[in-house]
Design an enzyme around this catalytic site. Sequence first.
Site, PDB file in Angstrom:
ATOM      1  CG  HIS A   1       1.747  -8.025  -0.868  1.00 29.36           C
ATOM      2  ND1 HIS A   1       2.246  -7.652   0.363  1.00 29.36           N
ATOM      3  CD2 HIS A   1       0.625  -7.277  -1.052  1.00 29.36           C
ATOM      4  CE1 HIS A   1       1.464  -6.738   0.891  1.00 29.36           C
ATOM      5  NE2 HIS A   1       0.471  -6.500   0.061  1.00 29.36           N
TER       6      HIS A   1
ATOM      7  CD  GLU B   1       0.130  -4.461  -4.255  1.00 29.16           C
ATOM      8  OE1 GLU B   1      -0.408  -3.551  -3.577  1.00 29.16           O
ATOM      9  OE2 GLU B   1      -0.156  -5.672  -4.125  1.00 29.16           O
ATOM     10  CG  HIS B   2       3.540  -2.765  -0.353  1.00 29.42           C
ATOM     11  ND1 HIS B   2       3.262  -2.177   0.860  1.00 29.42           N
ATOM     12  CD2 HIS B   2       2.506  -3.614  -0.580  1.00 29.42           C
ATOM     13  CE1 HIS B   2       2.124  -2.650   1.346  1.00 29.42           C
ATOM     14  NE2 HIS B   2       1.656  -3.536   0.492  1.00 29.42           N
TER      15      HIS B   2
ATOM     16  CD  GLU C   1      -0.893  -5.507   3.369  1.00 30.83           C
ATOM     17  OE1 GLU C   1      -1.758  -5.788   2.514  1.00 30.83           O
ATOM     18  OE2 GLU C   1       0.211  -5.008   3.063  1.00 30.83           O
TER      19      GLU C   1
END
Length: 423
Positions: free
Chosen positions: A46, A49-50, A124
Amino acid sequence: MYLKDKLNNGINVVMETIPYINSVSIGVLVNTGLYNEDKHKNGISHFIEHLLFKGTNKRTAKEIAETIDNIGGQINAFTEAEYTCFYIKVLDKHLRIAIEVLSDMFNNSKFEEIEKEKGVIYEEIKMYLDSPEDIVYDLLNETMFENTPLALPILGTYDTIKNLNRESILKYFNEHYISKKMVISIVGNFNPKDTIKTLNQYFDTNRAINQTYNNSINKIPNFTQRLKQKQKDTEQLNFCLGMKGVKRGSDDLYPLLILNNILGGSMSSRLFQKIREDKGLVYSIYSHPVSFQNVGAFIIYAGLGTAQIINVAKLINENIEDIKENLITENELNKSKELLKGNYILGMEDTLNRMIDLGKSELFLKRLLSPKDILSRIDKVTMDDIQRVIFEIFDKEKYNIVYVSKLSNNEKINMKLKEIFFN
């Protein structure tokens, strides 16, 4: 029309042309996610991905966004347990720009601003931890998939994100973002021959064509009776009952989807009508299956007042036992088939949904299923198929119970839940 091709660097490409629309969706799906992580590098998929949005040798993060905004498109990404997807949806005349931007992100990302992006991930995680429904699902995964990567949170934890550095991130990226683990999926109005030329032009970087990769980290979980709870100061109690389901590609998937509609997958389902509408005991109650490469699960969720937990648990169990004893009716079977087909067809009217489904079929199953194939498989489900799935899924020896509430003394509730579901 469905087409398959392969780029010069070994990346598989799947395409569906729809000439009567004015848009096109393109996505790059990478076979990496929780399945490739452990407790030390949890959240790295993840995080990458950022980082691919944080700037390249050619563009700043702002310029990546502006390039697509300026042509009226959409750009985004998401990370799941088994794959990460980066996608752009644009008017058909702008497909070349979308391809160039995606290739720039994959080939030229600078992997900078790592410490600053950690702050974004921390926020997040905080947002996620403020959601009791998200927490109860994490608790369920932790319980059902114990000692496997699927037990970990996709976002990672504060500690695992804190320990990531540029060296470990680049090592992971170079190991997993390789041709054999990537699929480019395109759906919409475009010329396949010209598009393949454009893809070869921009995705020309050698992505370790011959590199091998190892997914041996993945272990099949052992489903046994477990109960866990977590205390959180919330007004509602969030409850999940999880059990072994069916893995991706199984012949039992479509019977399970049809059964799910009848039990708790729709507003006309038994659980929704009998527990919410007839009794008024919950605000939200539903069921759904999840399927992965080597395992699946079937889950029932309910959001309710703490005082109603035992009443709701009894009603859930009564509905399961009724289905096990009396199965379903032919009328229910036929109505559920129509609902499943209708939902599928409506979902396929969006090129983005079609693109993701097409990419996943190639990435995981190595075959393309047309809408006609899917609808045919739904129609072929028989009552015998439903019966087989019912007795495979509803095995009390493999039930997992979790809940999140403000209750501090749960011994009596836990004993009662075990009596209801485990005996």
